[in-house]
Design an enzyme around this catalytic site. Structure first.
Site, PDB file in Angstrom:
ATOM      1  N   HIS A  80       0.790  -1.133  -0.008  1.00 18.01           N
ATOM      2  CA  HIS A  80       0.308  -0.190   0.218  1.00 18.01           C
ATOM      3  C   HIS A  80       1.095   1.242  -0.228  1.00 18.01           C
ATOM      4  O   HIS A  80       1.658   1.392   0.712  1.00 18.01           O
ATOM      5  CB  HIS A  80      -1.295   0.081   1.529  1.00 18.01           C
ATOM      6  CG  HIS A  80      -2.426  -0.988   0.897  1.00 18.01           C
ATOM      7  ND1 HIS A  80      -3.222  -0.806   1.400  1.00 18.01           N
ATOM      8  CD2 HIS A  80      -2.436  -2.140   0.033  1.00 18.01           C
ATOM      9  CE1 HIS A  80      -4.569  -1.993   1.500  1.00 18.01           C
ATOM     10  NE2 HIS A  80      -3.750  -2.529   0.400  1.00 18.01           N
ATOM     11  N   TYR A 140      -9.826   5.398   6.574  1.00 17.40           N
ATOM     12  CA  TYR A 140     -10.065   5.822   7.784  1.00 17.40           C
ATOM     13  C   TYR A 140     -10.994   6.097   7.751  1.00 17.40           C
ATOM     14  O   TYR A 140     -10.595   7.641   7.917  1.00 17.40           O
ATOM     15  CB  TYR A 140      -8.138   6.609   9.184  1.00 17.40           C
ATOM     16  CG  TYR A 140      -7.285   5.515   8.972  1.00 17.40           C
ATOM     17  CD1 TYR A 140      -7.485   4.868  10.607  1.00 17.40           C
ATOM     18  CD2 TYR A 140      -6.610   4.852   8.410  1.00 17.40           C
ATOM     19  CE1 TYR A 140      -7.092   3.810  10.546  1.00 17.40           C
ATOM     20  CE2 TYR A 140      -5.164   3.701   8.287  1.00 17.40           C
ATOM     21  CZ  TYR A 140      -5.246   3.476   9.680  1.00 17.40           C
ATOM     22  OH  TYR A 140      -4.601   2.502   9.584  1.00 17.40           O
ATOM     23  N   PRO A 188      -4.914   1.251  19.139  1.00 10.00           N
ATOM     24  CA  PRO A 188      -4.638   0.379  17.704  1.00 10.00           C
ATOM     25  C   PRO A 188      -4.681   1.582  16.376  1.00 10.00           C
ATOM     26  O   PRO A 188      -4.132   0.992  15.458  1.00 10.00           O
ATOM     27  CB  PRO A 188      -5.803  -0.827  17.490  1.00 10.00           C
ATOM     28  CG  PRO A 188      -6.577  -0.629  17.943  1.00 10.00           C
ATOM     29  CD  PRO A 188      -5.939   0.210  19.565  1.00 10.00           C
ATOM     30  N   LYS A 226       0.374   0.452  15.175  1.00 13.09           N
ATOM     31  CA  LYS A 226       2.307   0.022  15.806  1.00 13.09           C
ATOM     32  C   LYS A 226       1.761  -1.196  16.793  1.00 13.09           C
ATOM     33  O   LYS A 226       3.418  -0.646  16.630  1.00 13.09           O
ATOM     34  CB  LYS A 226       2.047   1.489  16.215  1.00 13.09           C
ATOM     35  CG  LYS A 226       2.597   2.917  15.176  1.00 13.09           C
ATOM     36  CD  LYS A 226       3.863   2.666  14.816  1.00 13.09           C
ATOM     37  CE  LYS A 226       3.949   3.733  13.535  1.00 13.09           C
ATOM     38  NZ  LYS A 226       3.444   3.178  12.056  1.00 13.09           N
ATOM     39  N   TYR A 246       3.339   6.899  10.440  1.00 11.86           N
ATOM     40  CA  TYR A 246       1.931   5.549   9.933  1.00 11.86           C
ATOM     41  C   TYR A 246       3.524   4.529   9.345  1.00 11.86           C
ATOM     42  O   TYR A 246       2.990   3.424   9.196  1.00 11.86           O
ATOM     43  CB  TYR A 246       1.714   5.962   8.717  1.00 11.86           C
ATOM     44  CG  TYR A 246       0.612   4.304   8.591  1.00 11.86           C
ATOM     45  CD1 TYR A 246      -1.282   4.749   9.470  1.00 11.86           C
ATOM     46  CD2 TYR A 246       0.590   3.688   7.413  1.00 11.86           C
ATOM     47  CE1 TYR A 246      -1.872   3.679   9.058  1.00 11.86           C
ATOM     48  CE2 TYR A 246      -0.279   2.395   7.191  1.00 11.86           C
ATOM     49  CZ  TYR A 246      -1.111   3.313   8.757  1.00 11.86           C
ATOM     50  OH  TYR A 246      -2.086   2.196   8.033  1.00 11.86           O
TER      51      TYR A 246
END
Ligand code: FAD
Ligand code: DHB
Length: 389
Positions: free
Chosen positions: A72, A200, A292, A296, A384
């Site tokens: 991704h 998200y 979550p 991580k 990220y």
């Protein structure tokens, strides 16, 4: 019995450490409280940082990840009906791999079997002794029979509820904690994901996350109240609620289907300092928990293991304890930055029951800034994909 390193726990931290040490010729024994099938049945993390992929390669357990994992290059954040993309590749030059924790565990167990290293599953009543002496002792019971192992070092990779952290005297350990006033209700379903990247969602009805495990398997999460039970969430209600939180395109592309797993996880930030007591070293969830939202948890377990495996290898190869002496400080420096990122992502994307009008305006301003600022997007992307080891 005697081995060089006893590893407590066969989650990602314990298995990865076992593999990296075995490849360096260090003898390990893994003691796991649950059965192998139970460990493999847990559905957990799904986003793997490049640093963790590199470690799996070094462990000789990344072939299937490279064949089946999904690369991704970015992710999307939906707010007020609009989706905004954060382009990891363009902003950092790095990508993440979507590949289930279950599959990683599977691959590491197979790799461990292939080298003939020993794991005792269903090891009951594991207890740690003489941790500050030269020869720590680990006791456990298997099928009702008591066993004792002597070793040089114990790696506490037994997760948040394990015995390792609790074996450190209370006056020698300090803990920091935040418990969030909500949980995540997760559903796994054999249907194609609604988008080719993760979405998200910040919605006034609560956070949602649309993730995946493959081109035909989706993983969805909804923010829920802590008091809720999965029985109150039949599939129809789950998809109805997810649809309400999604943008129009997401809702149109959602493929509902019978859930193959459904569970609720509470959200918590937690750190225990230091991550060492004598010859016991903590790694992964035994020392720290992140909510979550930043993906991580598993990745932090991997970075701890990167530092700890290097320190143990240095100890045996060069007879130097320098790496072991620096382990806790080095690991914690990275842990706290991941704690900060996970807390920030959680705060930015969830609805907090106690939040005021001002808090909600701050959240909207933060998202608005993120969507309009390359600097803010770079900061998110850099965290990220994972800070350097
Ligand atoms: P664990 O995976 O917890 O492994 C510890 C092992 O030790 C377990 O197998 C346990 O059975 C064993 N053990 C415990 N006590 C003992 C004992 N006394 N003796 C012997 N063995 C023992 N992270 C994300 O990034 N995204 C997610 O969506 C996500 N979802 C999660 C959902 C849940 C319900 C949980 C609990 C965690 C989730 N995480 C998620 C976090 C992520 O899965 C963990 O950070 C990761 O598993 C940490 O690996 P670990 O090896 O340190 O610990
Ligand atoms: C998944 C879980 C996360 O916590 C996250 O931030 C992204 C993906 C997952 O389970 O796929």
């Amino acid at each position: 019995m005697r081995v060089q390193v006893v590893i407590v726990g066969s989650g990602p931290a314990g298995l990865l450490l076992g593999q990296l040490l075995a490849r360096a010729g260090i003898e390990t024994l893994i003691l796991e409280r649950q059965s192998r099938d139970y460990v493999l049945g847990r559905i957990r993390a799904g986003v793997i940082e490049p640093g963790a992929v590199g470690l799996l390669e070094a462990a000789g357990a990344a072939d299937r990840l490279h064949r089946e994992g999904l690369v991704h290059e970015g992710t999307e954040i939906a707010f007020q009906g609009q989706r905004h993309r954060i382009d990891f590749k363009a902003l950092t030059g790095k990508v993440v791999t979507v590949y289930g924790q279950t599959e990683i565990t599977h691959d590491l167990m197979d790799a461990r079997d292939a080298i003939g290293a020993k794991t005792v599953y269903e090891a009951a009543d594991v207890s740690l002794h003489d941790l500050t002496g030269d020869a720590p002792i680990v006791r456990y019971r298997k099928d009702g029979v008591a066993h004792e192992v002597s070793c040089d070092y114990v790696a506490g990779c037994d997760g948040f509820h394990g015995v390792s952290r609790r074996s450190i005297p209370k006056d020698l350990i300090r803990t920091y904690e935040r418990v969030y006033p909500f949980g995540w209700l997760g559903v796994l379903v054999d249907q194609p994901p609604l988008s080719h990247e993760l979405v998200y969602v910040n919605h006034e009805r609560g956070f949602a996350l649309c993730s995946m495990r493959s081109a035909t398997r989706s993983r969805y999460y909804l923010q829920c109240r802590l008091e809720e039970h999965v029985e109150e969430w039949p599939d129809d209600r789950f998809y109805q609620e997810l649809t309400r939180r999604l943008d129009a395109e997401g809702a149109r592309n959602l493929h509902p289907g019978p859930s193959i797993e459904k569970s609720i996880a509470p959200l918590r930030s937690f750190v225990a300092e230091p991550m060492r007591h004598g010859n016991l070293f903590l790694a992964g969830d035994s020392a720290h928990i992140v909510p979550p939202t930043g993906a991580k948890g598993l990745n932090l377990a991997a970075s701890d293991v990167a530092y700890l495996s290097a320190a143990l290898i240095e100890r045996y190869r060069e007879n130097s304890a320098e790496g072991l002496d620096g382990y806790a400080a080095k690991a914690l420096a990275r842990v706290w930055k991941a704690e900060r990122f996970s807390w920030q992502m959680t705060t930015m994307l969830h609805q907090f029951p106690e939040s005021s009008g001002f808090d909600r305006k701050m959240q909207a301003a933060e998202l608005d800034y993120l969507f309009s600022s390359k600097a803010a997007q770079t900061a998110l992307a850099e965290n990220y994909v994972g800070l350097p080891y």
